[in-house]
Design an enzyme around this catalytic site. Structure first.
Site, mmCIF file in Angstrom:
data_model
loop_
_atom_site.group_PDB
_atom_site.id
_atom_site.type_symbol
_atom_site.label_atom_id
_atom_site.label_comp_id
_atom_site.label_asym_id
_atom_site.label_seq_id
_atom_site.Cartn_x
_atom_site.Cartn_y
_atom_site.Cartn_z
ATOM 1 N N CYS A 1 0.836 -1.201 0.000
ATOM 2 C CA CYS A 1 0.000 0.000 0.000
ATOM 3 C C CYS A 1 0.876 1.258 0.000
ATOM 4 O O CYS A 1 1.871 1.323 0.706
ATOM 5 C CB CYS A 1 -0.940 0.103 1.195
ATOM 6 S SG CYS A 1 -2.155 -1.202 1.255
ATOM 7 N N ARG B 1 4.201 -0.566 -4.545
ATOM 8 C CA ARG B 1 3.815 -0.926 -3.174
ATOM 9 C C ARG B 1 2.486 -1.673 -3.120
ATOM 10 O O ARG B 1 2.083 -2.156 -2.071
ATOM 11 C CB ARG B 1 3.720 0.330 -2.302
ATOM 12 C CG ARG B 1 4.996 1.127 -2.235
ATOM 13 C CD ARG B 1 4.824 2.310 -1.332
ATOM 14 N NE ARG B 1 4.702 1.898 0.040
ATOM 15 C CZ ARG B 1 5.727 1.699 0.862
ATOM 16 N NH1 ARG B 1 6.948 1.917 0.436
ATOM 17 N NH2 ARG B 1 5.534 1.315 2.094
ATOM 18 N N TRP C 1 -2.735 -2.761 -1.749
ATOM 19 C CA TRP C 1 -2.412 -4.190 -1.791
ATOM 20 C C TRP C 1 -3.396 -4.813 -0.811
ATOM 21 O O TRP C 1 -3.300 -4.603 0.400
ATOM 22 C CB TRP C 1 -0.968 -4.420 -1.343
ATOM 23 C CG TRP C 1 -0.529 -5.840 -1.529
ATOM 24 C CD1 TRP C 1 0.006 -6.387 -2.664
ATOM 25 C CD2 TRP C 1 -0.583 -6.900 -0.572
ATOM 26 N NE1 TRP C 1 0.277 -7.713 -2.464
ATOM 27 C CE2 TRP C 1 -0.071 -8.054 -1.189
ATOM 28 C CE3 TRP C 1 -1.023 -6.994 0.757
ATOM 29 C CZ2 TRP C 1 0.019 -9.280 -0.535
ATOM 30 C CZ3 TRP C 1 -0.933 -8.217 1.405
ATOM 31 C CH2 TRP C 1 -0.420 -9.345 0.759
ATOM 32 N N ASN D 1 -2.479 2.163 5.639
ATOM 33 C CA ASN D 1 -1.491 1.154 5.256
ATOM 34 C C ASN D 1 -1.208 0.317 6.505
ATOM 35 O O ASN D 1 -0.609 0.815 7.453
ATOM 36 C CB ASN D 1 -0.214 1.851 4.768
ATOM 37 C CG ASN D 1 0.852 0.867 4.328
ATOM 38 O OD1 ASN D 1 0.613 -0.334 4.280
ATOM 39 N ND2 ASN D 1 2.018 1.378 4.009
ATOM 40 N N GLY D 2 -1.686 -0.914 6.497
ATOM 41 C CA GLY D 2 -1.482 -1.755 7.676
ATOM 42 C C GLY D 2 -2.652 -2.700 7.853
ATOM 43 O O GLY D 2 -3.440 -2.902 6.930
ATOM 44 N N GLU E 1 17.206 -18.537 -4.920
ATOM 45 C CA GLU E 1 16.875 -17.214 -5.442
ATOM 46 C C GLU E 1 16.482 -17.306 -6.926
ATOM 47 O O GLU E 1 15.541 -16.648 -7.365
ATOM 48 C CB GLU E 1 18.068 -16.256 -5.228
ATOM 49 C CG GLU E 1 17.987 -14.912 -5.921
ATOM 50 C CD GLU E 1 16.771 -14.069 -5.555
ATOM 51 O OE1 GLU E 1 16.052 -14.395 -4.603
ATOM 52 O OE2 GLU E 1 16.523 -13.084 -6.280
ATOM 53 N N LYS F 1 12.862 -16.132 -8.304
ATOM 54 C CA LYS F 1 12.685 -15.107 -9.340
ATOM 55 C C LYS F 1 11.660 -15.573 -10.369
ATOM 56 O O LYS F 1 10.764 -14.841 -10.770
ATOM 57 C CB LYS F 1 14.028 -14.899 -10.015
ATOM 58 C CG LYS F 1 14.632 -13.573 -10.241
ATOM 59 C CD LYS F 1 14.359 -12.427 -9.355
ATOM 60 C CE LYS F 1 14.319 -12.660 -7.907
ATOM 61 N NZ LYS F 1 13.768 -11.919 -6.940
ATOM 62 N N GLU G 1 8.091 -15.842 -8.955
ATOM 63 C CA GLU G 1 7.464 -14.544 -8.685
ATOM 64 C C GLU G 1 6.771 -13.948 -9.904
ATOM 65 O O GLU G 1 5.690 -13.393 -9.788
ATOM 66 C CB GLU G 1 8.528 -13.528 -8.194
ATOM 67 C CG GLU G 1 8.888 -13.669 -6.747
ATOM 68 C CD GLU G 1 10.009 -12.713 -6.334
ATOM 69 O OE1 GLU G 1 9.880 -12.082 -5.288
ATOM 70 O OE2 GLU G 1 11.020 -12.617 -7.062
ATOM 71 N N HIS H 1 17.494 -37.483 -1.631
ATOM 72 C CA HIS H 1 16.695 -37.642 -0.404
ATOM 73 C C HIS H 1 15.229 -37.315 -0.639
ATOM 74 O O HIS H 1 14.510 -36.988 0.295
ATOM 75 C CB HIS H 1 17.288 -36.777 0.705
ATOM 76 C CG HIS H 1 18.698 -37.144 1.016
ATOM 77 N ND1 HIS H 1 19.017 -38.288 1.705
ATOM 78 C CD2 HIS H 1 19.862 -36.552 0.681
ATOM 79 C CE1 HIS H 1 20.344 -38.380 1.796
ATOM 80 N NE2 HIS H 1 20.871 -37.339 1.181
ATOM 81 N N LYS I 1 6.134 -5.014 -3.232
ATOM 82 C CA LYS I 1 7.574 -4.902 -3.054
ATOM 83 C C LYS I 1 7.964 -4.760 -1.597
ATOM 84 O O LYS I 1 8.938 -5.335 -1.147
ATOM 85 C CB LYS I 1 8.097 -3.713 -3.845
ATOM 86 C CG LYS I 1 9.592 -3.623 -3.793
ATOM 87 C CD LYS I 1 10.167 -3.187 -5.094
ATOM 88 C CE LYS I 1 11.654 -3.412 -5.142
ATOM 89 N NZ LYS I 1 12.013 -4.809 -5.367
HETATM 90 C C1 G6P Z 1 8.828 -9.023 -0.581
HETATM 91 C C2 G6P Z 1 9.293 -8.703 -1.973
HETATM 92 C C3 G6P Z 1 10.655 -9.347 -2.217
HETATM 93 C C4 G6P Z 1 11.631 -8.925 -1.135
HETATM 94 C C5 G6P Z 1 11.095 -9.167 0.273
HETATM 95 C C6 G6P Z 1 11.958 -8.501 1.319
HETATM 96 O O1 G6P Z 1 8.581 -10.377 -0.456
HETATM 97 O O2 G6P Z 1 8.361 -9.151 -2.931
HETATM 98 O O3 G6P Z 1 11.150 -8.936 -3.473
HETATM 99 O O4 G6P Z 1 12.806 -9.659 -1.286
HETATM 100 O O5 G6P Z 1 9.798 -8.604 0.392
HETATM 101 O O6 G6P Z 1 11.972 -7.118 1.122
HETATM 102 P P1 G6P Z 1 13.140 -6.195 1.608
HETATM 103 O O7 G6P Z 1 12.679 -4.811 1.253
HETATM 104 O O8 G6P Z 1 13.281 -6.395 3.090
HETATM 105 O O9 G6P Z 1 14.368 -6.583 0.885
#
Ligand code: G6P
Length: 620
Positions: free
Chosen positions: A2, A30, A74, A100-101, A497, A501, A504, A520, A615
């Site tokens: 948000c 956001r 969001w 926001n919250g 990672e 990616k 996501e 395993h 994000k």
């Molecule tokens: C969310 C985002 C990720 C990010 C994570 C941590 O899950 O979608 O891309 O890695 O938050 O965010 P930060 O701002 O703490 O790196």
């Protein structure tokens, strides 16, 4: 998670709606489920709300006054509908609220308010804030009324009665009284048409004020303020801000007492927030890594020394982060262990059991792009109370995490707009590498290696043939549902990672594993035609072990994709990635970033704004 914006301009101007929409566009990362703006007008409050990406308003507010608020959502409570979009308006149309919250006690409060006769018209938790403010306003107004009457009937009582509150103070106090009843992390802003004021309270999610001699802004981050205002004020938790015209006051939201405003200059040296000719922010940010890797370590040896001193005397070192940042934290802990330090990585959302064993003799290194991730902040706050020294590597300037940290470092990658993190991740890993190498007395060597890495990346991006192979592979993967990614030792986190990616932004089930895990369990999932990626890098032993794992899946009919500097007979597809010694996790992650981008395009997904994600996850 948000984005909030508020605007208050000089009398006579009528650009609030434009400023709000422009500001929201810069914070769309956001949250992009829905958005809306409310602008004060001669007649009342103009309100427009929409689902989907931020576009233009259908109508322009007529006879607009120079103040308004906006929000990009969001969704947490209530579906993605226009009706659940913010701002939410009070039942009498007097004021509007954005939040926001999460109001954690919203069901409880809702029941109480329903008993008082309030009708709920949305499914949001925000609506309890709206009705509560209304209720508190009525209460305060009644008290004032009674006070007035008692003064009239008994003029002698005037000295003992409460002094008359201004209507602005009544509104402010109603917002404050509301805040005190909410549990959870809640930052919200209320615009009151009657008093022509905007009142905001921060708790958890960030809020920053931007000021010039023409306008005042409130926003969830500094991006909308760049180029607009020379000065900013960071709002701390439990602080209340009141804006009326260009005048600004701050109070403690707990006590109501006025607090001093600490203004600072807004550094404008942040890269422009545009796509610079690229189709998406993601691909721009992937390419930027050829430079951001060096920016992240543009610290002198002396600047690392205070933290190094602390780390060297620590009993244990813990690194912590969430999502991509957790994988970077894992990689940094690995670098530390390899250098002989007792270092452990914590996943922020599952770190609770570690809290009792972390003491002030340890050190915590928190990793975060935004510095606002609720999961990370929550753990770090508890550890701070235990006096555990805290270092952080954060991309956004002046975040909550940075302000809490004893040792503050910045990854200096410029704003990362795409929700899926790319350049922030590599910057964090490179920073960790140089930190650890400096601890070992290799500062210069490490800096040289990072510069070599930067050159390698430049050469890699120039060679279009590498991306051609990736694009072709993306076309083949369109129909695949399950793909496995294997990495060994230093590439265990690269595999996690890399798979994250792709997950996501393509919504495909890519799963990263340590190559050792294969036998395993994972191998049971491999059948003829299953795609298995192998990251072949690091020491000869590491390479050999991954190749062994690839031989085993190949024997079961898997299609093998090798991420390696050299081709190999096991590979059905070879994605080239140069070897880079200690920095191999960086060169080997790039093909995954590119593949996720091109696969998202094949699937017609928006790579910058993946579904359901945000994000900056500022709620728990
Ligand atoms: C969310 C985002 C990720 C990010 C994570 C941590 O899950 O979608 O891309 O890695 O938050 O965010 P930060 O701002 O703490 O790196």
């Amino acid at each position: 998670m948000c984005g909030i914006i508020a605007y208050s301009g000089k009398n006579g101007t009528n650009n609030s709606a434009r400023e709000l929409v422009e500001g929201l566009k810069k914070m769309e990362y956001r949250g992009y489920d829905s958005w809306g703006v409310a602008v004060a007008t001669d007649q009342g409050i103009f309100l427009e709300r929409k689902t989907g990406p931020i576009s233009r308003l259908n109508k322009n507010p007529q006879k607009a006054l120079p103040f308004g608020i906006g929000h990009t959502r969001w969704a947490t409570h209530g579906g993605v509908t226009e009706n659940n979009a913010h701002p939410h308006v009070s039942s009498d149309g007097r004021f509007v609220v954005v939040q926001n919250g999460i109001v954690e006690n919203f069901l409880e409060l809702k029941k109480v308010l329903q008993k008082k006769g309030y009708k709920f018209v949305t499914q949001t938790d925000t609506e309890v804030i709206v009705h509560l403010v209304h209720w508190e306003l009525e209460k305060l107004n009644k008290e004032q009324e009674l006070d007035k009457k008692s003064k009239i009937s008994s003029p002698l009582s005037s000295t003992s009665s409460k002094s008359k509150l201004s209507i602005e103070k009544i509104f402010r106090e109603a917002v404050r009284a509301t805040f005190l009843q909410l549990s959870g992390r809640n930052t919200f802003v209320a615009l009151d048409r009657k008093t022509e004021s905007i009142v905001a309270i921060r708790q958890g999610s960030p809020l920053v004020i931007g000021k010039s001699d023409k306008e005042v802004f409130l926003a969830s981050d500094t991006l909308p303020l760049l180029g607009k205002v020379p000065e900013i004020v960071y709002v701390d938790d439990d602080q209340l801000v009141e804006i009326k015209g260009l005048s600004l006051q701050m109070f403690s939201a707990k006590t109501g007492k006025e607090v001093k405003i600490k203004t600072q200059k807004l550094s404008q040296e942040v890269s422009k927030i545009d796509k610079d000719g690229f189709d998406h922010f993601m691909i721009k940010e992937i390419y930027e890594q050829q430079h951001t890797v060096t920016e992240a370590v543009s610290y002198s040896e002396e600047e690392f020394l205070p933290l190094i001193k602390e780390l060297k005397k620590a009993e244990k070192i813990y690194t912590i982060g969430a999502g991509t940042a957790a994988f970077a934290a894992g990689q940094i802990a690995r670098f530390l262990r390899e250098a002989g330090y007792s270092a452990y990585e914590l996943i922020a959302y599952d770190a609770e059991s570690y809290i009792p064993i972390i003491t002030k003799k340890d050190v915590v290194i928190a990793v975060s792009q935004s510095g606002e991730t609720a999961d990370t902040l929550e753990v770090v706050k508890v550890l701070k109370k235990k006096k555990v020294p805290l270092a952080s590597i954060v991309n956004m300037m002046n975040s909550t995490l940075t302000r809490m940290s004893d040792y503050q470092f910045f990854s200096r990658s410029g704003p990362e707009i795409c929700v899926a993190s790319t350049k922030a991740y590599t910057a964090q890993v490179v920073w960790g590498y140089v930190l650890v190498q400096t601890m070992m007395g290799n500062y210069r060597k490490a800096q040289r290696e990072v510069h070599e890495l930067s050159t390698q990346l430049q050469e890699y991006f120039q060679q279009k043939k590498y991306q051609k192979v990736i694009k072709k592979l993306a076309q083949k993967l369109v129909k695949e549902e399950h793909v496995f990614v294997l990495g060994k030792s230093q590439h265990m986190y690269t595999s996690l990672e890399g798979a994250l990616k792709i997950k996501e932004i393509t919504y495909k089930h890519f799963e990263g594993f340590s190559a050792g895990e294969l036998k395993h369990g994972v191998i049971a999932l491999v059948e003829k035609g299953t795609y298995v990626f192998g990251i072949v890098g690091g020491s000869t032993k590491e390479k050999q072990e991954t190749l062994n794992a690839l031989a085993e899946v190949k024997a079961r009919g898997a299609k093998v994709v090798g991420i390696a500097s050299e081709p190999h007979e096991f590979f059905d597809v070879h994605l080239f990635a140069p070897d880079s010694n200690g920095l191999d996790p960086i060169t080997k992650i790039i093909p995954f970033q590119l593949l996720s981008y091109y696969l998202a395009l094949e699937l017609k997904n928006d790579p910058d704004k993946p579904r359901n994600l945000a994000k900056s996850v500022t709620v728990k």
